[in-house]
Design an enzyme around this catalytic site. Structure first.
Site: not given
Ligand code: 5GP
Length: 247
Positions: A64, A117, A121
């Protein structure tokens, strides 16, 4: 005190302090990294209101993100000032590797997830890892410690009905990586209206669910993203609630 507060010197000092705080937040002051791997079937199963547009039927944990974090607020820092994502900084060889380790499991557009990402981050740790290093290092963290394999060797495999405790799942991972990981869960989504029982028998929003789905496994790394360290157990899964690992 009131006189002091309205004095120009006080206002200048307050402004400078606020500016300093904003500067620290936006340049990414962090203490350690959370390397977050997700279980794709859970990702799409819990997205009821905005379903995944192109779910990937993967049965392996995928990346992720690699998140610079602070103990007081593990979701910070984020969206720091820094270079924005530029795909051309990733070699074609690395892009091919990331397609395996870091796929977009919700929409299928891998570049979109990498961009999200990095901008959210990666920019907060650019002083430690430039863009190429950030993605290279993340792939390198994914490759040697496959959670899917570790769990399989402990007979923890996806199953529609079987449940595990938090420590059932953490123990084999802890043994393999010799550090404490963190698990994150999602509540099992509510049934469609037509299949729900009477309101009085349903779990209230935010209440403890009857069972939860394993969603993410977090490994923690030191400031340089080189050495595995123990994760602090923060909110992630409900205590004493069975965990499902859905196929
Ligand atoms: P962050 O934005 O902090 O990295 O993590 C949360 C978000 O990442 C969530 O909105 C979640 O839906 C998104 N997310 C996690 N894995 C995926 C993915 O494989 N594809 C997409 N489009 N969003 C992801």
């Amino acid at each position: 005190m009131a006189v002091l507060k309205s004095s120009p010197a006080f206002l200048v000092l307050a402004f400078a302090f606020a500016f300093f705080l904003c500067f620290i937040m936006s340049t990414g002051s962090y203490v350690y990294f959370q390397f977050v791997q997700q279980w794709p079937p859970t990702n799409c199963r819990v997205r009821i209101k905005r379903p995944c547009s192109n779910p990937r039927p993967l049965q392996i944990f995928t990346i992720h993100g690699l998140w610079p974090s602070n103990y007081s607020n593990p979701t910070m820092p984020s969206n720091c000032i820094g270079s924005q994502f530029n795909e051309t900084k990733l070699s074609p060889k690395l892009r091919n590797k990331l397609k395996r380790s870091w796929p977009n499991v919700e929409s299928g557009n891998d570049t979109e997830l990498w961009e999200h990402e990095w901008n959210k981050h990666g920019t907060c740790a650019e002083q430690t890892l430039n863009q190429m290093q950030y993605f290279q290092r993340s792939h390198g963290m994914w490759y040697p410690h496959s959670i899917t394999e570790i769990l399989k060797n402990a007979s923890i495999v996806p199953s529609p009905n079987q449940t595990w405790t938090y420590s059932d799942i953490v123990s084999p991972i802890k043994k393999a990586i010799r550090r404490t990981p963190l698990l994150r869960c999602k509540p099992v989504p509510a049934l469609p209206k037509s299949q729900r029982g009477p309101k009085s028998q349903r779990a209230q929003p935010n209440s403890r669910p009857q069972s939860q789905l394993l969603h993410e496994v977090v490994y923690c790394y030191d400031y340089d993203a080189l050495k595995l360290i123990d994760c602090n157990r923060t909110a992630g899964c409900w205590n004493n609630v069975d965990i499902k690992f859905p196929p």
